[in-house]
Design a protein around this motif. Structure first.
Motif, mmCIF file in Angstrom:
data_model
loop_
_atom_site.group_PDB
_atom_site.id
_atom_site.type_symbol
_atom_site.label_atom_id
_atom_site.label_comp_id
_atom_site.label_asym_id
_atom_site.label_seq_id
_atom_site.Cartn_x
_atom_site.Cartn_y
_atom_site.Cartn_z
ATOM 1 N N GLN A 327 0.639 -1.235 0.598
ATOM 2 C CA GLN A 327 0.188 -0.225 -0.021
ATOM 3 C C GLN A 327 1.136 1.222 -0.179
ATOM 4 O O GLN A 327 1.783 0.953 0.386
ATOM 5 N N GLN A 463 -0.039 4.923 -7.358
ATOM 6 C CA GLN A 463 -0.938 4.583 -8.090
ATOM 7 C C GLN A 463 -0.973 2.662 -7.991
ATOM 8 O O GLN A 463 0.398 1.953 -7.880
ATOM 9 N N PRO A 464 -1.973 2.477 -8.000
ATOM 10 C CA PRO A 464 -2.490 1.344 -8.003
ATOM 11 C C PRO A 464 -2.118 0.251 -9.166
ATOM 12 O O PRO A 464 -2.486 0.555 -10.509
ATOM 13 N N GLY A 465 -1.263 -0.424 -8.871
ATOM 14 C CA GLY A 465 -0.378 -0.904 -10.046
ATOM 15 C C GLY A 465 1.020 -0.792 -10.252
ATOM 16 O O GLY A 465 0.836 -1.433 -10.939
ATOM 17 N N ASP A 466 1.598 0.438 -10.355
ATOM 18 C CA ASP A 466 2.269 0.381 -9.904
ATOM 19 C C ASP A 466 3.503 -0.614 -9.136
ATOM 20 O O ASP A 466 2.570 -0.769 -8.065
ATOM 21 N N ASP A 506 3.905 -5.216 -7.102
ATOM 22 C CA ASP A 506 2.679 -4.375 -7.550
ATOM 23 C C ASP A 506 1.900 -3.706 -6.975
ATOM 24 O O ASP A 506 1.398 -4.383 -5.327
ATOM 25 N N ILE A 507 1.616 -2.204 -6.515
ATOM 26 C CA ILE A 507 0.480 -1.524 -5.557
ATOM 27 C C ILE A 507 -0.844 -2.373 -5.739
ATOM 28 O O ILE A 507 -1.047 -2.577 -7.056
ATOM 29 N N VAL A 508 -1.687 -2.498 -4.519
ATOM 30 C CA VAL A 508 -3.340 -3.406 -4.416
ATOM 31 C C VAL A 508 -3.851 -2.725 -4.520
ATOM 32 O O VAL A 508 -4.070 -1.346 -3.844
ATOM 33 N N ASN A 509 -4.896 -2.898 -5.057
ATOM 34 C CA ASN A 509 -6.191 -2.122 -4.917
ATOM 35 C C ASN A 509 -7.082 -1.508 -3.528
ATOM 36 O O ASN A 509 -6.764 -2.790 -2.605
#
Length: 509
Positions: A327, A463-466, A506-509
């Protein structure tokens, strides 16, 4: 993690390129990490991968780097095999001699020469796609390693003429350069020497004796016909738009590229291609010119005479997992496994900035490597004979900035830790190790492996997905067993460091 996936842990080479540890080399004389762009590639030997024949370099150049006995299938590029077959041979009837009468000639001969006989013939066949040399009309040969005909190139005469022309141009430029250097070279003595080949004294002596002048004829390039562009193009066949196309009879792009001389469009025009030779290459450091990789000469051997892979000298870092989902801006921890591949204990420190003190003086280390060479080259006997054994000037190392940017901050470890030496017998030892007091960041320890927990925090603007990338400096102690000077015969310990980047996920939502 799958073996086929790329490694998330990358080491920064001395030239600034990131690679996994299995693609890096370690120079014990510099000592630094080297990648494929930091080394010189030298060809050790040429060999055929099918018949394992070792071919000298001059012969391989003469044969255009192709094997004389092995062929590749023009359809599927597999190796062709020689197949034997029997062919009936009809012998001729013996003709009567001049002195014999017609009645004796008409009488059939009782000899068994009229009996049918067979002869063994050979042809090439592909065991994969069932292509044979009979499909293109190549006649069978009497021996398995027969002289199979090559597809003649239509422009071979033109290529040979151009090659001869450019070779004469190179020889002419070389001769002019040597003549220019001879004229501009400073004279070693005040007066011309009687043994000086380039002085005027030699020509005067030849005139007094009555000999003719000895002069080297200047080479001139041969005259060739220049190429002329033409606008004439062969017209398309009349039935190209009416006759249906059979794709089985049309060659593919790979089949056409395998025969670049004519690039056939139909399968019936494919000819067997000679198998390309393979090479064994050695790698040499560009800075100190020492060998890093040197294979065995024989083609059947897969061993190395010299193998300085980085995985044998540098601690290996393996990413296990992250404790929590990633996160932005939240603290997290990653589990890393460190392995010591050497026979000596290592002291490792994880830093978020490069160490301030110099680990090793590169100039002093290179000067120590040249002590033996300067002592040999400065011998009065070699100076008197004019022999120069000095090594060529090493290439200056250009440091580049690492373009990989980190988007997470790590928390440096509060203390250093020790990695035990590699001992293969401990893997089969069932004795339980005694409990010792370990730092808090160490999860477990077994033999020469340590699993530790490293705290980090991804950037808050992600951001999410980065993708989250960690970066830190690993400082470790390395025991160098190479002694370049006669005074130091014992192993020396150096403090080295490597910059490591890890793709955590990756960053999760």
């Amino acid at each position: 993690m799958s073996f086929m996936q790329p490694s998330p842990v990358k080491y920064a080479c001395s030239c600034g390129i990131l690679n996994p540890i299995n693609k890096l080399f370690f120079c014990r004389h510099c000592p630094k990490l080297r990648c494929g762009f930091c080394v010189c590639h030298e060809i050790e030997s040429h060999f055929c991968s099918n018949c394992l024949e070792n071919i000298p370099s001059s012969e391989a150049r003469h044969k255009k780097n192709c094997c004389a006995n092995c062929f590749d299938c023009p359809c599927c590029q597999h190796t062709l095999s020689a197949r034997a077959t029997t062919v009936p041979v009809v012998r001729k009837v013996e003709e009567p001699k001049d002195g014999e009468s017609g009645e004796n000639a008409a009488t059939p001969s009782p000899k068994p020469s009229a009996m049918p006989t067979t002869k063994k013939m050979y042809y090439l066949s592909c065991l994969s796609c069932r292509w044979t040399t009979r499909d293109v009309g190549i006649p069978d040969q009497g021996v398995a390693t027969g002289t199979w005909p090559d597809n003649e190139c239509l422009y071979q005469v033109r290529f040979n003429t151009l090659m001869e022309y450019y070779q004469s141009v190179v020889l002419q430029e070389k001769q002019e350069k040597q003549e220019f250097m001879r004229r501009k070279a400073p004279k070693q003595h005040k007066f011309p020497s009687l043994t000086d080949r380039t002085g005027l004294t030699v020509s005067l002596i030849r005139r007094q004796i009555g000999w003719t002048e000895k002069s080297i004829p200047k080479l001139k390039p041969i005259n060739i016909t220049p190429a002329e562009a033409t606008a004439d193009v062969e017209p398309l066949p009349e039935d190209i738009f009416t006759q249906p196309i059979n794709l089985r009879n049309i060659t593919t792009i790979a089949q056409r590229h395998s025969q670049p001389a004519d690039q056939p469009t139909t399968v019936s025009s494919l000819y067997p291609q000679r198998r390309s030779l393979w090479i064994k290459r050695s790698l040499r450091c560009r800075q100190c010119e020492h060998n890093l990789i040197k294979p065995e000469y024989h083609p059947t051997s897969i061993k190395y005479r010299i193998q300085l892979f980085a995985s044998y000298h540098v601690p290996e870092v393996v990413m296990v997992r992250c404790e929590q989902p990633l996160q932005p801006g939240e603290s997290n921890a990653i589990l890393l496994k460190f392995t010591n591949p050497t026979m000596y204990d290592m002291t490792i420190s994880i830093l978020d900035a490069p160490p301030k003190d110099d680990q090793i003086n590169a100039n002093a280390f290179q000067q120590a490597c040249r002590i033996k060479e300067e002592a040999v080259a400065s011998s009065p006997l070699l100076k008197a004979s004019g022999v120069n054994l000095a090594r060529q000037n090493s290439t200056r190392e250009v440091k580049r900035e690492i373009l990989e940017l980190t988007n997470a901050t790590i928390v440096a470890l509060e203390s250093e830790f020790v990695l035990n030496q590699r001992d293969d017998s401990k893997e089969f030892d069932e004795d339980v190790q005694a409990a010792i007091e370990e730092p808090k960041f160490i999860v477990w320890r077994k033999g020469n492996k340590v699993l530790l927990r490293l705290q980090f925090s991804p950037a808050s603007e992600l951001q999410p997905g980065d993708n989250v990338t960690l970066g830190f400096y690993m400082q470790y102690t390395y025991v160098n067993t190479v002694s370049n000077t006669p005074d130091k015969k014992e192993p020396t310990t150096h403090a080295l460091f490597s910059r490591i980047f890890i793709h955590a996920g990756d960053i999760v939502n």
